[in-house]
Design a protein around this motif. Structure first.
Motif, PDB file in Angstrom:
ATOM      1  N   LEU A 148       0.836  -1.193   0.000  1.00  0.00           N
ATOM      2  CA  LEU A 148       0.000   0.000   0.000  1.00  0.00           C
ATOM      3  C   LEU A 148       0.875   1.248   0.000  1.00  0.00           C
ATOM      4  N   GLY A 149       0.399   2.297  -0.698  1.00  0.00           N
ATOM      5  CA  GLY A 149       1.099   3.579  -0.711  1.00  0.00           C
ATOM      6  C   GLY A 149       0.207   4.664  -0.149  1.00  0.00           C
ATOM      7  N   ALA A 150       0.654   5.338   0.925  1.00  0.00           N
ATOM      8  CA  ALA A 150      -0.146   6.360   1.608  1.00  0.00           C
ATOM      9  C   ALA A 150       0.110   7.728   0.987  1.00  0.00           C
ATOM     10  N   ALA A 151      -0.446   7.949  -0.219  1.00  0.00           N
ATOM     11  CA  ALA A 151      -0.212   9.210  -0.928  1.00  0.00           C
ATOM     12  C   ALA A 151      -1.250  10.276  -0.600  1.00  0.00           C
ATOM     13  N   ASP A 152      -2.164   9.986   0.338  1.00  0.00           N
ATOM     14  CA  ASP A 152      -3.061  11.030   0.844  1.00  0.00           C
ATOM     15  C   ASP A 152      -2.349  11.686   2.020  1.00  0.00           C
ATOM     16  N   THR A 153      -1.394  12.539   1.702  1.00  0.00           N
ATOM     17  CA  THR A 153      -0.566  13.157   2.740  1.00  0.00           C
ATOM     18  C   THR A 153      -1.196  14.429   3.308  1.00  0.00           C
ATOM     19  N   PHE A 154      -2.344  14.811   2.777  1.00  0.00           N
ATOM     20  CA  PHE A 154      -3.019  16.026   3.225  1.00  0.00           C
ATOM     21  C   PHE A 154      -3.564  15.859   4.646  1.00  0.00           C
ATOM     22  N   ARG A 155      -4.038  14.633   4.944  1.00  0.00           N
ATOM     23  CA  ARG A 155      -4.628  14.369   6.268  1.00  0.00           C
ATOM     24  C   ARG A 155      -3.795  13.314   6.997  1.00  0.00           C
ATOM     25  N   VAL A 173       3.145  -0.904   4.217  1.00  0.00           N
ATOM     26  CA  VAL A 173       2.642   0.411   3.814  1.00  0.00           C
ATOM     27  C   VAL A 173       3.827   1.358   3.667  1.00  0.00           C
ATOM     28  N   VAL A 174       3.916   2.024   2.525  1.00  0.00           N
ATOM     29  CA  VAL A 174       4.960   3.037   2.320  1.00  0.00           C
ATOM     30  C   VAL A 174       4.345   4.400   2.620  1.00  0.00           C
ATOM     31  N   LYS A 175       5.001   5.172   3.498  1.00  0.00           N
ATOM     32  CA  LYS A 175       4.449   6.473   3.900  1.00  0.00           C
ATOM     33  C   LYS A 175       5.580   7.476   4.095  1.00  0.00           C
ATOM     34  N   GLN A 176       5.190   8.747   4.163  1.00  0.00           N
ATOM     35  CA  GLN A 176       6.096   9.835   4.528  1.00  0.00           C
ATOM     36  C   GLN A 176       5.376  10.728   5.529  1.00  0.00           C
ATOM     37  N   GLN A 177       5.995  11.821   5.896  1.00  0.00           N
ATOM     38  CA  GLN A 177       5.394  12.732   6.859  1.00  0.00           C
ATOM     39  C   GLN A 177       4.178  13.434   6.256  1.00  0.00           C
ATOM     40  N   GLN A 178       3.273  13.875   7.139  1.00  0.00           N
ATOM     41  CA  GLN A 178       2.112  14.635   6.683  1.00  0.00           C
ATOM     42  C   GLN A 178       2.581  15.885   5.933  1.00  0.00           C
ATOM     43  N   GLY A 179       1.922  16.166   4.814  1.00  0.00           N
ATOM     44  CA  GLY A 179       2.278  17.326   4.015  1.00  0.00           C
ATOM     45  C   GLY A 179       3.338  17.046   2.966  1.00  0.00           C
ATOM     46  N   SER A 180       3.854  15.806   2.941  1.00  0.00           N
ATOM     47  CA  SER A 180       4.846  15.448   1.916  1.00  0.00           C
ATOM     48  C   SER A 180       4.204  15.458   0.536  1.00  0.00           C
ATOM     49  N   ASP A 181       5.024  15.456  -0.481  1.00  0.00           N
ATOM     50  CA  ASP A 181       4.543  15.439  -1.860  1.00  0.00           C
ATOM     51  C   ASP A 181       3.929  14.059  -2.144  1.00  0.00           C
ATOM     52  N   GLY A 207      -8.693  13.008  -1.040  1.00  0.00           N
ATOM     53  CA  GLY A 207     -10.087  13.058  -1.475  1.00  0.00           C
ATOM     54  C   GLY A 207     -10.657  14.457  -1.483  1.00  0.00           C
ATOM     55  N   ARG A 208      -9.969  15.390  -2.117  1.00  0.00           N
ATOM     56  CA  ARG A 208     -10.426  16.775  -2.113  1.00  0.00           C
ATOM     57  C   ARG A 208     -11.001  17.136  -3.479  1.00  0.00           C
ATOM     58  N   LEU A 209     -12.135  17.823  -3.467  1.00  0.00           N
ATOM     59  CA  LEU A 209     -12.740  18.246  -4.724  1.00  0.00           C
ATOM     60  C   LEU A 209     -12.981  19.756  -4.752  1.00  0.00           C
ATOM     61  N   HIS A 210     -12.399  20.481  -3.800  1.00  0.00           N
ATOM     62  CA  HIS A 210     -12.702  21.917  -3.709  1.00  0.00           C
ATOM     63  C   HIS A 210     -12.165  22.694  -4.911  1.00  0.00           C
ATOM     64  N   ASN A 211     -11.140  22.154  -5.533  1.00  0.00           N
ATOM     65  CA  ASN A 211     -10.573  22.823  -6.702  1.00  0.00           C
ATOM     66  C   ASN A 211     -10.198  21.764  -7.733  1.00  0.00           C
ATOM     67  N   GLU A 218      -2.596  17.369  -9.411  1.00  0.00           N
ATOM     68  CA  GLU A 218      -1.991  16.454  -8.435  1.00  0.00           C
ATOM     69  C   GLU A 218      -2.028  15.012  -8.941  1.00  0.00           C
ATOM     70  N   LEU A 219      -3.185  14.582  -9.468  1.00  0.00           N
ATOM     71  CA  LEU A 219      -3.316  13.203  -9.951  1.00  0.00           C
ATOM     72  C   LEU A 219      -2.451  12.972 -11.187  1.00  0.00           C
ATOM     73  N   THR A 220      -2.353  13.983 -12.038  1.00  0.00           N
ATOM     74  CA  THR A 220      -1.503  13.870 -13.229  1.00  0.00           C
ATOM     75  C   THR A 220      -0.037  13.742 -12.821  1.00  0.00           C
ATOM     76  N   LYS A 221       0.373  14.522 -11.836  1.00  0.00           N
ATOM     77  CA  LYS A 221       1.761  14.466 -11.353  1.00  0.00           C
ATOM     78  C   LYS A 221       2.074  13.094 -10.772  1.00  0.00           C
ATOM     79  N   ILE A 222       1.136  12.553  -9.979  1.00  0.00           N
ATOM     80  CA  ILE A 222       1.332  11.221  -9.395  1.00  0.00           C
ATOM     81  C   ILE A 222       1.493  10.185 -10.503  1.00  0.00           C
ATOM     82  N   ARG A 223       0.625  10.274 -11.504  1.00  0.00           N
ATOM     83  CA  ARG A 223       0.684   9.338 -12.635  1.00  0.00           C
ATOM     84  C   ARG A 223       2.043   9.433 -13.354  1.00  0.00           C
TER      85      ARG A 223
END
Length: 315
Positions: A148-155, A173-181, A207-211, A218-223
């Motif tokens: 698993l990859g924890a790429a929801d670093t916003f929360r 699970v692969v993770k980094q600190q909160q707020g990471s890229d 899971g943000r849809l505000h913008n 963000e999703l394009t960059k991840i891809r």
């Protein structure tokens, strides 16, 4: 049981139980549609149209189903109302088959790539992380090595929740600190997956849809970053929708399909709602295959979507 071919009896029982509320609601409305009528006429079809729309099948999909039934009435000249339920099942299943002709493979089926990378998207609260945990469990039970990859670093809570699922299922699970890229997390995850001979990689995203523009970027960059490690990644972009939200699920599907190339759907929380008809409408309108449906809290309650079994249970 012939209708389902080799569909597992235990899975069918789980499906029937999970769709119980939706089934009761739909059948009550269909019963009212034919009350006092002996043959399928315009009044019955008008009432049936209303019943399907009220069951969250959606207006466009309902009209397609009604048109198909009208063709049957015209072709067969006379249909009595006792046949309507069977015809409704047949035409709904046929519609789903036309939109998504390929049946979804089970968890133990051979994977088209290794590592097979699934990027999971969806708004907060739809059951996205829980779905990832259940997918990890099912794939592991089928003998696959999962990461698993924890790429929801916003929360911070999202990373924490994914780690809990990783421990529960017994997968890394692969993770980094909160707020990471998030793209950096995805990159590290795929590098680790290749190094450790992993079969299936599940990447959680914010899971943000505000913008919509920010989400798309963000999703394009991840891809793009993942493709530096695994050229065709992600092999599947799975949108998770909460079935209990009914029409709101349609809106979420619209937003995400505009923001990124969604290739499959998972519809959750169908056991606690009478809005199971939303699966039919979303599958039809977006022409994106429904791959999984969530029918309860247990890890095994996430099922591969079988359109014939689903329609039979619902109608």
């Amino acid at each position: 049981m012939a209708f389902f071919g080799l569909f597992n009896r235990e899975k069918k029982e789980t499906l029937d139980k999970g769709l119980e509320k939706s089934k009761e609601s739909v059948l009550q409305r269909v019963a009212r549609a034919v009350a006092g009528k002996s043959e399928v006429d315009d009044d019955v079809l008008d009432n049936l149209e209303e019943a399907l729309v009220m069951s969250d099948v959606g207006v466009e999909t309902t009209l397609r189903i009604i048109e198909r039934i009208q063709e049957r009435v015209k072709r067969d000249k006379y249909l009595n109302t006792s046949e309507l339920q069977t015809i409704l099942r047949e035409e709904t299943a046929a519609l789903l088959q036309e939109n998504n002709p390929v049946m979804q493979p089970d968890f133990d089926a051979p994977l088209p790539a290794k590592p097979y990378v699934i990027m999971v998207v969806g708004v907060n609260g739809v059951g996205k992380t829980t779905t990832i945990g259940k997918l990890a469990y099912q794939y592991k039970q089928a003998g696959k090595k999962v990461m698993l990859g924890a790429a929801d670093t916003f929360r911070a809570a999202a990373v924490e929740q994914l780690c809990i699922w990783g421990e529960r299922v017994g997968v890394p699970v692969v993770k980094q600190q909160q707020g990471s890229d998030p793209a950096s997390v995805a990159f590290d995850t795929l590098q680790s997956a290749v190094k450790n001979d992993i079969d299936v990689v599940l990447i959680d995203t914010a899971g943000r849809l505000h913008n919509k523009i920010n989400l798309m970027n963000e999703l394009t960059k991840i891809r793009n970053v993942m493709q530096k490690v695994v050229p065709c990644a992600p092999h599947d972009v799975m949108l998770v929708l909460d079935g209990s939200t009914g029409q709101n699920a349609y809106e979420q599907a619209k937003q995400f399909t505009r923001a990124t190339q969604v290739t499959s759907l998972a519809v959750t929380k169908l056991d606690g709602t009478a809005k199971g008809g939303v699966v039919i409408g979303i599958s039809d309108q977006f022409k994106i295959p429904v791959r999984y449906i969530g029918l309860g809290e247990q890890m095994t309650d996430l099922q591969v979507f079988d359109r014939n079994a689903f329609v039979e249970s619902l109608l």
